[in-house]
Design a protein around this motif. Structure first.
Motif, PDB file in Angstrom:
ATOM      1  N   GLU A   1       4.439  -2.955   6.129  1.00 48.75           N
ATOM      2  CA  GLU A   1       5.810  -2.477   6.217  1.00 48.75           C
ATOM      3  C   GLU A   1       5.812  -1.024   5.752  1.00 48.75           C
ATOM      4  OE1 GLU A   1       9.974  -3.786   4.141  1.00 48.75           O
ATOM      5  OE2 GLU A   1       8.451  -5.315   4.475  1.00 48.75           O
ATOM      6  N   LYS A   2       6.460  -0.138   6.514  1.00 49.50           N
ATOM      7  CA  LYS A   2       6.536   1.267   6.119  1.00 49.50           C
ATOM      8  C   LYS A   2       7.747   1.445   5.214  1.00 49.50           C
ATOM      9  CE  LYS A   2       7.765   4.985   8.666  1.00 49.50           C
ATOM     10  NZ  LYS A   2       7.664   5.966   9.730  1.00 49.50           N
ATOM     11  N   VAL A   3       7.510   2.051   4.066  1.00 48.98           N
ATOM     12  CA  VAL A   3       8.574   2.287   3.094  1.00 48.98           C
ATOM     13  C   VAL A   3       8.665   3.790   2.866  1.00 48.98           C
ATOM     14  CG1 VAL A   3       9.387   1.843   0.749  1.00 48.98           C
ATOM     15  CG2 VAL A   3       8.140   0.070   1.989  1.00 48.98           C
TER      16      VAL A   3
ATOM     17  N   LEU B   1       9.721   6.895   0.810  1.00 52.87           N
ATOM     18  CA  LEU B   1       9.915   7.124  -0.608  1.00 52.87           C
ATOM     19  C   LEU B   1      10.907   8.252  -0.878  1.00 52.87           C
ATOM     20  CD1 LEU B   1       6.199   6.857  -1.744  1.00 52.87           C
ATOM     21  CD2 LEU B   1       7.970   5.094  -1.839  1.00 52.87           C
ATOM     22  N   GLY B   2      11.320   8.918   0.124  1.00 56.02           N
ATOM     23  CA  GLY B   2      12.211  10.064  -0.036  1.00 56.02           C
ATOM     24  C   GLY B   2      11.421  11.352  -0.013  1.00 56.02           C
ATOM     25  N   GLU B   3      12.117  12.455   0.158  1.00 58.38           N
ATOM     26  CA  GLU B   3      11.498  13.775   0.181  1.00 58.38           C
ATOM     27  C   GLU B   3      10.406  13.881   1.233  1.00 58.38           C
ATOM     28  OE1 GLU B   3      10.162  14.227  -3.791  1.00 58.38           O
ATOM     29  OE2 GLU B   3      12.151  13.956  -4.630  1.00 58.38           O
ATOM     30  N   GLY B   4      10.570  13.182   2.349  1.00 60.53           N
ATOM     31  CA  GLY B   4       9.629  13.285   3.457  1.00 60.53           C
ATOM     32  C   GLY B   4       8.311  12.581   3.278  1.00 60.53           C
ATOM     33  N   SER B   5       8.251  11.615   2.385  1.00 59.10           N
ATOM     34  CA  SER B   5       6.995  10.878   2.215  1.00 59.10           C
ATOM     35  C   SER B   5       7.235   9.388   2.451  1.00 59.10           C
ATOM     36  CB  SER B   5       6.394  11.109   0.827  1.00 59.10           C
ATOM     37  OG  SER B   5       7.270  10.625  -0.152  1.00 59.10           O
ATOM     38  N   ALA B   6       6.209   8.720   2.930  1.00 55.73           N
ATOM     39  CA  ALA B   6       6.288   7.289   3.214  1.00 55.73           C
ATOM     40  C   ALA B   6       4.920   6.665   2.950  1.00 55.73           C
ATOM     41  CB  ALA B   6       6.711   7.042   4.653  1.00 55.73           C
ATOM     42  N   VAL B   7       4.930   5.362   2.686  1.00 51.79           N
ATOM     43  CA  VAL B   7       3.691   4.611   2.485  1.00 51.79           C
ATOM     44  C   VAL B   7       3.763   3.328   3.298  1.00 51.79           C
ATOM     45  CG1 VAL B   7       3.185   5.516   0.195  1.00 51.79           C
ATOM     46  CG2 VAL B   7       4.587   3.480   0.418  1.00 51.79           C
ATOM     47  N   CYS B   8       2.610   2.824   3.644  1.00 54.28           N
ATOM     48  CA  CYS B   8       2.520   1.532   4.310  1.00 54.28           C
ATOM     49  C   CYS B   8       1.989   0.539   3.287  1.00 54.28           C
ATOM     50  CB  CYS B   8       1.586   1.599   5.509  1.00 54.28           C
ATOM     51  SG  CYS B   8       2.216   2.647   6.833  1.00 54.28           S
ATOM     52  N   VAL B   9       2.714  -0.556   3.104  1.00 55.23           N
ATOM     53  CA  VAL B   9       2.316  -1.572   2.137  1.00 55.23           C
ATOM     54  C   VAL B   9       2.297  -2.930   2.815  1.00 55.23           C
ATOM     55  CG1 VAL B   9       3.185  -0.308   0.140  1.00 55.23           C
ATOM     56  CG2 VAL B   9       4.684  -1.874   1.327  1.00 55.23           C
ATOM     57  N   SER B  10       1.516  -3.828   2.250  1.00 58.76           N
ATOM     58  CA  SER B  10       1.479  -5.193   2.789  1.00 58.76           C
ATOM     59  C   SER B  10       2.859  -5.811   2.694  1.00 58.76           C
ATOM     60  CB  SER B  10       0.486  -6.049   2.012  1.00 58.76           C
ATOM     61  OG  SER B  10      -0.812  -5.578   2.211  1.00 58.76           O
ATOM     62  N   ARG B  11       3.185  -6.584   3.717  1.00 59.40           N
ATOM     63  CA  ARG B  11       4.494  -7.238   3.714  1.00 59.40           C
ATOM     64  C   ARG B  11       4.604  -8.099   2.460  1.00 59.40           C
ATOM     65  NH1 ARG B  11       7.366  -6.316   8.176  1.00 59.40           N
ATOM     66  NH2 ARG B  11       6.227  -5.737  10.038  1.00 59.40           N
ATOM     67  N   GLY B  12       5.773  -8.058   1.826  1.00 58.45           N
ATOM     68  CA  GLY B  12       5.969  -8.711   0.546  1.00 58.45           C
ATOM     69  C   GLY B  12       6.349 -10.164   0.625  1.00 58.45           C
ATOM     70  N   GLY B  13       6.565 -10.701   1.779  1.00 59.13           N
ATOM     71  CA  GLY B  13       6.966 -12.100   1.874  1.00 59.13           C
ATOM     72  C   GLY B  13       7.683 -12.359   3.179  1.00 59.13           C
ATOM     73  N   TYR B  14       8.648 -13.252   3.120  1.00 53.50           N
ATOM     74  CA  TYR B  14       9.308 -13.689   4.342  1.00 53.50           C
ATOM     75  C   TYR B  14      10.583 -12.914   4.642  1.00 53.50           C
ATOM     76  CZ  TYR B  14       6.090 -17.530   3.901  1.00 53.50           C
ATOM     77  OH  TYR B  14       4.952 -18.268   3.782  1.00 53.50           O
TER      78      TYR B  14
ATOM     79  N   GLU C   1      12.886  -9.547   5.238  1.00 51.93           N
ATOM     80  CA  GLU C   1      12.777  -8.169   5.694  1.00 51.93           C
ATOM     81  C   GLU C   1      13.110  -7.228   4.533  1.00 51.93           C
ATOM     82  OE1 GLU C   1      11.844  -5.217   8.283  1.00 51.93           O
ATOM     83  OE2 GLU C   1      11.733  -7.363   8.733  1.00 51.93           O
ATOM     84  N   GLY C   2      12.291  -6.214   4.328  1.00 56.43           N
ATOM     85  CA  GLY C   2      12.556  -5.231   3.290  1.00 56.43           C
ATOM     86  C   GLY C   2      12.129  -5.632   1.890  1.00 56.43           C
TER      87      GLY C   2
END
Length: 125
Positions: free
Chosen positions: A91-93, A95-108, A110-111
């Motif tokens: 899931e792409k999250v 972070l603000g200020e033009g930055s983002a990270v991809c993290v493993s989905r946290g569960g069932y 969305e978000g």
């Protein structure tokens, strides 16, 4: 005499064909014969973590006049627009200020990954 010689020759040919078939079986079983050997080489070449030449050649061949995402080689306008390399499990999250990270989905839900990151930023997780 001729019949004896033909029988002996036939026995040798039968023995040779059985031995040949046996070795073909083992070569195919262990990937040492024909296409199996090439397939084994390809699989083992993929498991070489220190060889980045394939990635480098793809990077150099990519044509992008904007921003080339390092993980996916996608061409986007801004770095935080880069897609996740494994969208089925990530899931792409932003972070603000033009930055983002991809993290493993946290569960069932969305978000859920974004909620956990926000809790961690606040020191609650």
């Amino acid at each position: 005499m001729l019949v004896s010689w033909i029988r002996t020759l036939g026995a040798w040919l039968l023995l040779a064909s059985v031995a040949h078939a046996q070795f073909q079986f083992f070569e195919n079983m262990f990937g040492a014969g024909g296409g199996g050997h090439q397939e084994y080489r390809q699989k083992s070449a993929q498991n070489v973590p220190s060889d980045s030449s394939r990635y480098q050649s793809n990077w150099e061949a990519a044509r992008c006049d904007k921003y080339l995402c390092p993980g996916t080689l996608a061409c986007v306008h801004f770095p935080h627009h880069c897609p996740c390399p494994h969208p089925d499990v990530e899931e792409k999250v932003e972070l603000g200020e033009g930055s983002a990270v991809c993290v493993s989905r946290g569960g069932y839900q969305e978000g859920e990954a974004a909620r956990k990151i926000e809790l961690a930023r606040k020191g609650l997780l």
